[in-house]
Scaffold this active site. Sequence first.
Site, short mmCIF file in Angstrom:
data_model
loop_
_atom_site.label_atom_id
_atom_site.label_comp_id
_atom_site.label_asym_id
_atom_site.label_seq_id
_atom_site.Cartn_x
_atom_site.Cartn_y
_atom_site.Cartn_z
N HIS A 280 1.85 -36.73 0.08
CA HIS A 280 1.10 -37.49 -0.91
C HIS A 280 0.26 -38.57 -0.23
CE1 HIS A 280 4.10 -36.57 -4.46
NE2 HIS A 280 3.82 -35.51 -3.71
N ASP B 290 1.39 -41.64 -8.15
CA ASP B 290 1.60 -40.20 -7.98
C ASP B 290 2.61 -39.72 -9.02
OD1 ASP B 290 4.05 -41.01 -6.95
OD2 ASP B 290 3.68 -40.28 -4.91
#
Length: 481
Positions: free
Chosen positions: A26, A122
Site C-alpha cells: 500500500h 486505505d
Amino acid sequence: MGGDREPSPASARPHVLLLCSPCMGHLIPFAELARRLVADHGLGATLLFAAATDTPSEQYASVAASVPDGVKLVALPAPPTLPSTAAVRERTVHAAVSSVRHVREIAQSLTSAAPLAALVVDMVSVPARDVASELGVPCYMFFTSPWMLLSLFLHLPEIDAGLVGEYRDATEPIWLPGCVPIHAHELPGSLLVGRSSDSHAGFLSVAKDTSRVDGILVNTFGALEPAVGDGMDGVAELPVHAVGPLVWTRPVSVNRDHSHVIRWLDQQPSGSVVYLSFGSGGTLTLRQTTELALALEMTHRRFVWVVKRPDEDTASGAFFGTRRGEDDDDELGFLPRGFLQRTSGVGLVLPSWAPQTAILAHASVGCFVTHCGWNSSLESILNGVPMVAWPLYAEQKMNATMLEVQAGVAVRIHADADGFFSMEEIAGVIRRLMDEEEGAGMRKRICELRDKAKQALTKHGSSALGLAHIANTWTASCSEK
C-alpha cells in the site's frame, strides 16, 4: 485541471493527509499518489505510515529515503505488539486502529498552518474517518488493489447474507458486474475459513467499512478493468474514480548496491532473462524453494531470482518486511547444495530486495514469475513484460485469474492435489512463455495494454482527469469555508 494553476506557497496550500496501514504494497502507491497531488495539483501532502513494528523494515527505509520533495512521510509509533501467532490481517488492523489518535493530533496541528482539504485512507484505515468528520473534511479511500476486489468488498455484505454454508464449499462462482467469475478456491483466505471465525468476521468488517467513505480512488485503469464503477446501484452511492496505474517510478535508495544487477542484464540478449520475485511479503516453504531452484536449472534459462528465507508456516512470512542484515548473501544456505555454483554463469540470486522497477524495464527481461501482488502486476504491465502467475495469499488468486482470463497477459502455474508446484510444471510454463507462440501473443497483448496504461496517465488521459477532478473538488471545498 489542477496542474494548470500556479502553485501557492507550501505553507498556504490546501493540505491532504494520507494514512496508510503497515502494508508495503500500500505504501508504494500511496507515495506516488501523494507525489502527484503535490506536483500536478498544487496541494500539500503528509503521508502517515501506521507501523506494526518498532524498527522500520529495510523496505520501508528504502521507500522513505526516496520519497519525493514536497511529500512528508511520517512513521507513526507502533502499537503494543500482538502475539506472534496473530494473523497478518489482525496485526494490520490493530496498527491502523491504534494510529487514529496520532492521526487526530497531526491533523489538528496541520489545520493551524494550512487548510486541510481531505483525509485519504486505505482499506484497513477507515476507522480514521471519524477524524475527518470532526474536522469537517471529506474522507476518501485509495484502494490499492484492483476494481475486481473492491467490487467484491462492496457486494460482500449482500453475498454473505444470502450464502448458505461455507464459501469453501460453494459450487457456483460469484459473479460481479463486468468481472470474470470468482470460484471458491480463488477467494481471499479469510473467506475460506469457517464463517463463525474471528478471521471471517474481521474480513467482513473491513468490507463493510469500504462504503463508509465519501469517495474511492482505485489503482487501476479503464483498459485493464473496463467495468470500474459498474454494479453500484443499490450497493453504495459513492463516486469511484480509476486513477492508476500508480506505481513507484523513482529510483529507490537502498543500502545494498544493485548496480551489478543492471550491468549483468546489460550483457544478456534481449528478452532472454526470467525475473522471479514474490513481492515484499511472499515466502515459500523450503521444499517449494528447492523445487523452484531445480526448475530454473531444468529450463537452462538466464534468470534473476529475488529469494527470501523459507517459511514453513505462512505464505506471507515477510509481510511486515525484513530487518537490515536478515538475508545477507552468506545466508543462502537453504538453497540446494551446489545450486549457486552450477548457475553462476546464467543466473543471479538476490537476497530479499531488488530494484524491481529497473529490472522490469530492462530489455533483456522476457517474463516475470510473480505472486500477482497488484503493484508487481501493474509494474509488469507498464513495462510490457508477460507474467507467470504464482499467487500466494490475500486477493492474489483473484488477480491471477483476471490477468490470465480477462486481460490475457499471464499464464497460471497449476499445483498438484497437495497444492505443490512441481519442477516440471514450473519449467514447462516458463518455456511456454519464453519460447512458444503463446508467449509471443501474450507479449503483443501486454505491450498494447502498456501503451493504454501510459495514455491513461497523460494530462488528458482518463486516470489523470479522474484525479484532477477529485483534487479540484477538494481545493474548491477549502476555498468555500
